[in-house]
Motif scaffolding. Structure first.
Motif, PDB file in Angstrom:
ATOM      1  N   ALA A 150       0.831  -1.207   0.000  1.00 65.77           N
ATOM      2  CA  ALA A 150       0.000   0.000   0.000  1.00 65.77           C
ATOM      3  C   ALA A 150       0.864   1.255   0.000  1.00 65.77           C
ATOM      4  O   ALA A 150       0.536   2.256  -0.657  1.00 65.77           O
ATOM      5  N   VAL A 151       1.987   1.209   0.696  1.00 70.35           N
ATOM      6  CA  VAL A 151       2.905   2.356   0.725  1.00 70.35           C
ATOM      7  C   VAL A 151       3.532   2.563  -0.654  1.00 70.35           C
ATOM      8  O   VAL A 151       3.642   3.696  -1.137  1.00 70.35           O
ATOM      9  N   ILE A 152       3.918   1.478  -1.311  1.00 72.00           N
ATOM     10  CA  ILE A 152       4.465   1.592  -2.672  1.00 72.00           C
ATOM     11  C   ILE A 152       3.419   2.176  -3.597  1.00 72.00           C
ATOM     12  O   ILE A 152       3.706   3.067  -4.407  1.00 72.00           O
ATOM     13  N   ASP A 153       2.182   1.706  -3.495  1.00 72.25           N
ATOM     14  CA  ASP A 153       1.089   2.209  -4.322  1.00 72.25           C
ATOM     15  C   ASP A 153       0.876   3.708  -4.089  1.00 72.25           C
ATOM     16  O   ASP A 153       0.767   4.474  -5.044  1.00 72.25           O
ATOM     17  N   THR A 154       0.856   4.128  -2.837  1.00 76.41           N
ATOM     18  CA  THR A 154       0.688   5.548  -2.507  1.00 76.41           C
ATOM     19  C   THR A 154       1.856   6.364  -3.052  1.00 76.41           C
ATOM     20  O   THR A 154       1.657   7.459  -3.594  1.00 76.41           O
ATOM     21  N   THR A 155       3.062   5.830  -2.939  1.00 76.56           N
ATOM     22  CA  THR A 155       4.242   6.523  -3.458  1.00 76.56           C
ATOM     23  C   THR A 155       4.140   6.713  -4.961  1.00 76.56           C
ATOM     24  O   THR A 155       4.387   7.814  -5.468  1.00 76.56           O
ATOM     25  N   LEU A 156       3.765   5.664  -5.682  1.00 69.86           N
ATOM     26  CA  LEU A 156       3.662   5.759  -7.143  1.00 69.86           C
ATOM     27  C   LEU A 156       2.580   6.744  -7.564  1.00 69.86           C
ATOM     28  O   LEU A 156       2.757   7.516  -8.518  1.00 69.86           O
ATOM     29  N   LYS A 157       1.456   6.757  -6.849  1.00 71.07           N
ATOM     30  CA  LYS A 157       0.376   7.698  -7.170  1.00 71.07           C
ATOM     31  C   LYS A 157       0.797   9.136  -6.897  1.00 71.07           C
ATOM     32  O   LYS A 157       0.536  10.028  -7.706  1.00 71.07           O
ATOM     33  N   SER A 158       1.468   9.371  -5.764  1.00 71.81           N
ATOM     34  CA  SER A 158       1.941  10.716  -5.431  1.00 71.81           C
ATOM     35  C   SER A 158       2.982  11.179  -6.443  1.00 71.81           C
ATOM     36  O   SER A 158       2.977  12.335  -6.875  1.00 71.81           O
ATOM     37  N   TYR A 159       3.871  10.286  -6.802  1.00 70.07           N
ATOM     38  CA  TYR A 159       4.929  10.577  -7.771  1.00 70.07           C
ATOM     39  C   TYR A 159       4.320  10.996  -9.111  1.00 70.07           C
ATOM     40  O   TYR A 159       4.716  11.991  -9.704  1.00 70.07           O
ATOM     41  N   ALA A 160       3.335  10.237  -9.577  1.00 66.43           N
ATOM     42  CA  ALA A 160       2.681  10.539 -10.852  1.00 66.43           C
ATOM     43  C   ALA A 160       1.871  11.827 -10.764  1.00 66.43           C
ATOM     44  O   ALA A 160       1.887  12.643 -11.693  1.00 66.43           O
ATOM     45  N   ARG A 161       1.166  12.030  -9.653  1.00 66.04           N
ATOM     46  CA  ARG A 161       0.351  13.226  -9.468  1.00 66.04           C
ATOM     47  C   ARG A 161       1.207  14.489  -9.530  1.00 66.04           C
ATOM     48  O   ARG A 161       0.781  15.513 -10.051  1.00 66.04           O
ATOM     49  N   GLU A 162       2.418  14.409  -9.008  1.00 70.93           N
ATOM     50  CA  GLU A 162       3.323  15.554  -9.017  1.00 70.93           C
ATOM     51  C   GLU A 162       4.035  15.733 -10.358  1.00 70.93           C
ATOM     52  O   GLU A 162       4.763  16.700 -10.554  1.00 70.93           O
ATOM     53  N   GLY A 163       3.836  14.795 -11.275  1.00 74.39           N
ATOM     54  CA  GLY A 163       4.428  14.891 -12.604  1.00 74.39           C
ATOM     55  C   GLY A 163       5.939  14.728 -12.603  1.00 74.39           C
ATOM     56  O   GLY A 163       6.629  15.304 -13.434  1.00 74.39           O
ATOM     57  N   ARG A 164       6.442  13.927 -11.707  1.00 68.45           N
ATOM     58  CA  ARG A 164       7.885  13.733 -11.597  1.00 68.45           C
ATOM     59  C   ARG A 164       8.424  12.860 -12.721  1.00 68.45           C
ATOM     60  O   ARG A 164       7.705  12.074 -13.320  1.00 68.45           O
ATOM     61  N   LEU A 165       9.705  13.028 -12.975  1.00 68.63           N
ATOM     62  CA  LEU A 165      10.401  12.240 -13.980  1.00 68.63           C
ATOM     63  C   LEU A 165      11.537  11.483 -13.324  1.00 68.63           C
ATOM     64  O   LEU A 165      12.095  11.978 -12.351  1.00 68.63           O
ATOM     65  N   PRO A 166      11.933  10.344 -13.805  1.00 71.65           N
ATOM     66  CA  PRO A 166      11.387   9.630 -14.946  1.00 71.65           C
ATOM     67  C   PRO A 166      10.037   9.007 -14.620  1.00 71.65           C
ATOM     68  O   PRO A 166       9.732   8.743 -13.463  1.00 71.65           O
ATOM     69  N   VAL A 167       9.237   8.777 -15.654  1.00 68.26           N
ATOM     70  CA  VAL A 167       7.935   8.143 -15.482  1.00 68.26           C
ATOM     71  C   VAL A 167       8.179   6.701 -15.026  1.00 68.26           C
ATOM     72  O   VAL A 167       8.982   5.984 -15.613  1.00 68.26           O
ATOM     73  N   LEU A 168       7.483   6.311 -13.967  1.00 67.42           N
ATOM     74  CA  LEU A 168       7.725   4.993 -13.369  1.00 67.42           C
ATOM     75  C   LEU A 168       6.692   3.944 -13.737  1.00 67.42           C
ATOM     76  O   LEU A 168       6.984   2.767 -13.723  1.00 67.42           O
ATOM     77  N   GLY A 169       5.481   4.344 -14.013  1.00 66.64           N
ATOM     78  CA  GLY A 169       4.404   3.385 -14.202  1.00 66.64           C
ATOM     79  C   GLY A 169       3.647   3.213 -12.898  1.00 66.64           C
ATOM     80  O   GLY A 169       3.978   3.822 -11.874  1.00 66.64           O
ATOM     81  N   SER A 170       2.642   2.366 -12.907  1.00 68.05           N
ATOM     82  CA  SER A 170       1.793   2.239 -11.724  1.00 68.05           C
ATOM     83  C   SER A 170       1.694   0.818 -11.182  1.00 68.05           C
ATOM     84  O   SER A 170       0.964   0.586 -10.228  1.00 68.05           O
ATOM     85  N   ASP A 171       2.417  -0.120 -11.756  1.00 70.44           N
ATOM     86  CA  ASP A 171       2.351  -1.502 -11.284  1.00 70.44           C
ATOM     87  C   ASP A 171       3.278  -1.677 -10.092  1.00 70.44           C
ATOM     88  O   ASP A 171       4.502  -1.745 -10.233  1.00 70.44           O
ATOM     89  N   LEU A 172       2.700  -1.754  -8.902  1.00 67.65           N
ATOM     90  CA  LEU A 172       3.503  -1.828  -7.688  1.00 67.65           C
ATOM     91  C   LEU A 172       4.340  -3.098  -7.617  1.00 67.65           C
ATOM     92  O   LEU A 172       5.319  -3.151  -6.892  1.00 67.65           O
ATOM     93  N   ASN A 173       3.999  -4.118  -8.395  1.00 70.29           N
ATOM     94  CA  ASN A 173       4.778  -5.364  -8.401  1.00 70.29           C
ATOM     95  C   ASN A 173       6.135  -5.206  -9.090  1.00 70.29           C
ATOM     96  O   ASN A 173       6.977  -6.083  -8.995  1.00 70.29           O
ATOM     97  N   ASN A 174       6.337  -4.078  -9.793  1.00 71.42           N
ATOM     98  CA  ASN A 174       7.608  -3.822 -10.466  1.00 71.42           C
ATOM     99  C   ASN A 174       8.607  -3.105  -9.566  1.00 71.42           C
ATOM    100  O   ASN A 174       9.670  -2.707 -10.029  1.00 71.42           O
ATOM    101  N   PHE A 175       8.259  -2.905  -8.281  1.00 76.39           N
ATOM    102  CA  PHE A 175       9.087  -2.102  -7.398  1.00 76.39           C
ATOM    103  C   PHE A 175       9.415  -2.818  -6.103  1.00 76.39           C
ATOM    104  O   PHE A 175       8.668  -3.679  -5.655  1.00 76.39           O
ATOM    105  N   ARG A 176      10.543  -2.408  -5.514  1.00 78.21           N
ATOM    106  CA  ARG A 176      10.963  -2.891  -4.201  1.00 78.21           C
ATOM    107  C   ARG A 176      11.212  -1.694  -3.307  1.00 78.21           C
ATOM    108  O   ARG A 176      11.787  -0.703  -3.735  1.00 78.21           O
TER     109      ARG A 176
END
Length: 137
Positions: free
Chosen positions: A45-71
């Motif tokens: 859930a923390v990874i998911d929240t991080t990815l959503k916040s990251y995307a909402r802020e328009g940060r680069l590089p674009v990471l995607g939203s699949d939390l299974n691709n992250f550690r």
């Protein structure tokens, strides 16, 4: 007196546990993300929240939203990634680093399939060419 005791009791249904202000540094990003989480919230859930916040802020590089691709790693608790099913407060840290999982295995698998297809085409062409040359003599 009973009323005073009743007010002091916490309602177990409204209790969400201790809240933590955490910092998540995303590899390759300019700065950290900070937000509040419950200490019993799952790492996934923390990874998911991080990815959503990251995307909402328009940060680069674009990471995607699949939390299974992250550690997610604790910044000061060793080199092991946190399990997605572990609670964020289980290791006592508040500083984390988010990494994208290495795609080498996936790319290697795709590369082998392409190489096999390419080599089988090449081999078929070579066999046809040799058969034509041999039979034309």
């Amino acid at each position: 007196m009973q009323m005073l005791l009743h007010k002091q009791k916490k309602n177990p249904h409204s209790s969400k546990g201790n809240r933590l202000l955490i910092t998540v540094n995303v590899l390759g990003s300019a700065g950290p993300l900070r937000f509040l989480v419950n200490e019993d919230e799952l790492v996934a859930a923390v990874i998911d929240t991080t990815l959503k916040s990251y995307a909402r802020e328009g940060r680069l590089p674009v990471l995607g939203s699949d939390l299974n691709n992250f550690r997610l790693y604790s910044a000061n608790a060793g080199t092991d990634a946190l399990s997605h099913w572990e609670t964020i407060g289980s290791r006592g840290g508040r500083n984390f680093v988010l990494f994208k999982k290495p795609q080498r295995q996936l790319e290697a698998t795709k590369g082998n399939i392409i190489a096999r297809k390419g080599s089988s085409r090449w081999k078929a062409w070579l066999h046809r060419s040799l058969n034509l040359k041999i039979s034309s003599h």
